[in-house]
Motif scaffolding. Structure first.
Motif, short mmCIF file in Angstrom:
data_model
loop_
_atom_site.label_atom_id
_atom_site.label_comp_id
_atom_site.label_asym_id
_atom_site.label_seq_id
_atom_site.Cartn_x
_atom_site.Cartn_y
_atom_site.Cartn_z
N PHE A 124 -4.25 5.12 4.33
CA PHE A 124 -4.62 6.50 4.62
C PHE A 124 -3.98 6.99 5.92
N VAL A 125 -4.06 6.14 6.97
CA VAL A 125 -3.52 6.54 8.27
C VAL A 125 -2.00 6.73 8.20
N ILE A 126 -1.32 5.78 7.53
CA ILE A 126 0.15 5.90 7.41
C ILE A 126 0.51 7.11 6.57
N GLY A 127 -0.22 7.28 5.45
CA GLY A 127 0.06 8.45 4.60
C GLY A 127 -0.16 9.75 5.34
N PHE A 128 -1.25 9.81 6.11
CA PHE A 128 -1.54 11.03 6.87
C PHE A 128 -0.51 11.23 7.98
N GLY A 129 -0.15 10.11 8.66
CA GLY A 129 0.80 10.22 9.78
C GLY A 129 2.20 10.57 9.33
N PHE A 130 2.62 10.04 8.17
CA PHE A 130 3.98 10.29 7.69
C PHE A 130 4.06 11.48 6.74
#
Length: 405
Positions: A124-130
């Protein structure tokens, strides 16, 4: 086992009550230590046992070993301390296995439960950040030669804002370059269409001509149309070859006087035909850093224009001088000149002055555009002014002494 033995060894083993209390505290600090059999021997006399019901014999020092006691395997560790004291730590191996499995379950199971949750959080964090990068990447994929709109800069993370801004600058430059190329192609097609149409018409007239005089007139017009087409094609090729990315010639020190004299030798027959005099006035022995062929083309175009537009018996002066930070090169004539309101556009491609006095002069409107391209490539500046005797045209080029070419 070693930890417990060494922890007990630092205490005063003669103080039994204090020792017993401390040993219980020590045993509570590690998992499974409450299951250890802790014995303190004073020579061959058992001074203390944490489990008095178990009569585990004295084994003696010698590190960790495995022994058989009461038909069961035991692991023990013996530590000889100061004096005659021996600390002995023992535990049945089946109990050790039980403790190990308890530790595994207490540590491994929570970890296995946490792994999917942690993986989901990372995803979730990577998807949101990228996410913004994916949107930018998608926007870039949508761009093409026909669609060069800027990338959206609103709500862009500051980490990639500089990149987006640089890409927008690149898109702007590409848009200008492609638009210029489209205009150039359209103008070139238009300019070529005129002489080719003339050729076609004159061929029809020539085919239907009844007299020799009509045929000669048509042939003369055909020559002129072909010459115009040839000149235009030559200049189009010259412009393409002089584009910055196409220039292969390496800049080197070039003497202006030698360069001008070489060009004059080529232009002289045209000047002699119109009785035009070419002068080198106030021409200092100066050099600039440049490309010989490109500079020859530049001077040749300026002198050709001056000869074409100057009336018979006219005069053209060429000068060069050195100043503190620049070299000034100038060509001036006493021809009809260039109206002041036209000077801003004379370097545009295919632009020609709409002056009846100059309408009979052949040309394509590319000569001065080529001159401007060469001037820009050498980091120079060109100025247009009046020529000689308060009339005519003057072209003054300021070359830097150390141009960044």
């Amino acid at each position: 086992m070693k930890q417990i033995a060494h922890a007990i060894a630092v205490h005063d083993l003669t103080a039994q009550s204090e020792f017993i209390s401390e040993s219980k505290d020590i045993r509570r600090t590690l998992k499974g230590e409450e299951e250890f059999l802790i014995q303190v021997w004073d020579q061959n006399r058992l001074s203390f046992s944490s489990l008095s019901s178990i009569e585990f014999p004295r084994q003696g020092p010698g590190g960790i070993q495995t022994v058989i006691f009461d038909n069961e395997e035991w692991r023990y560790y013996g530590l000889k301390t100061h004096g005659s004291w021996l600390i002995q730590i023992a535990q049945p191996i089946p109990m050790r296995h039980t403790v190990i499995w308890e530790i595994y379950f207490e540590q491994l199971v929570p970890t296995l439960i946490q792994l999917p949750i942690l993986a989901g959080l990372i995803w979730f964090v990577i998807g949101f950040g990228f996410g913004p990068l994916k949107r930018i990447s998608f926007s870039i994929e949508q761009r093409s030669a026909k669609f060069l709109q800027k990338l959206p800069e609103k709500n862009v993370p500051k980490e990639v804002f500089t990149l987006v801004k640089a890409l927008n600058g690149l898109l702007d430059r590409l848009s200008v370059a492609l638009e210029s190329q489209r205009h150039f192609t359209a103008d070139a097609a238009h300019e070529l269409r005129t002489p080719l149409t003339v050729v076609r018409l004159e061929l029809d007239i020539l085919k239907q001509a009844d007299s020799r005089e009509e045929r000669d007139q048509s042939i003369e017009k055909l020559y002129k149309a072909v010459d115009r087409s040839t000149r235009l094609v030559h200049q189009l090729l010259e412009m393409t070859r002089l584009e910055p990315e196409q220039i292969q010639e390496v800049p080197k020190p070039t003497t202006l006087k030698q360069l001008v004299e070489t060009v004059i030798d080529e232009i002289a027959p045209l000047a002699d035909k119109k009785s035009i005099t070419l002068y080198l006035t106030n021409f200092e022995n100066v050099s600039i850093e440049g490309r010989f062929h490109a500079l020859s083309t530049m001077i040749g175009n300026l002198l050709s224009n001056a000869v074409e537009y100057t009336q018979e018996g006219g005069r053209i002066e060429i000068s060069a001088r050195s100043e503190t930070a620049r070299v000034i090169f100038k060509i001036a004539d006493n021809g009809p000149g260039i109206p002041e309101n036209e000077r801003a556009r004379i370097f545009d491609r295919f632009y020609r002055i709409l002056d009846p006095a100059q309408s009979g002069v052949p040309g394509s409107g590319l000569g001065l555009s080529i001159v401007k391209s060469i001037v820009d490539a050498h980091g120079a500046i060109i100025h247009v002014s009046e020529g000689l005797d308060g009339r005519g045209a003057g072209f003054e080029i300021h070359f830097p002494k150390s141009p960044a070419i």
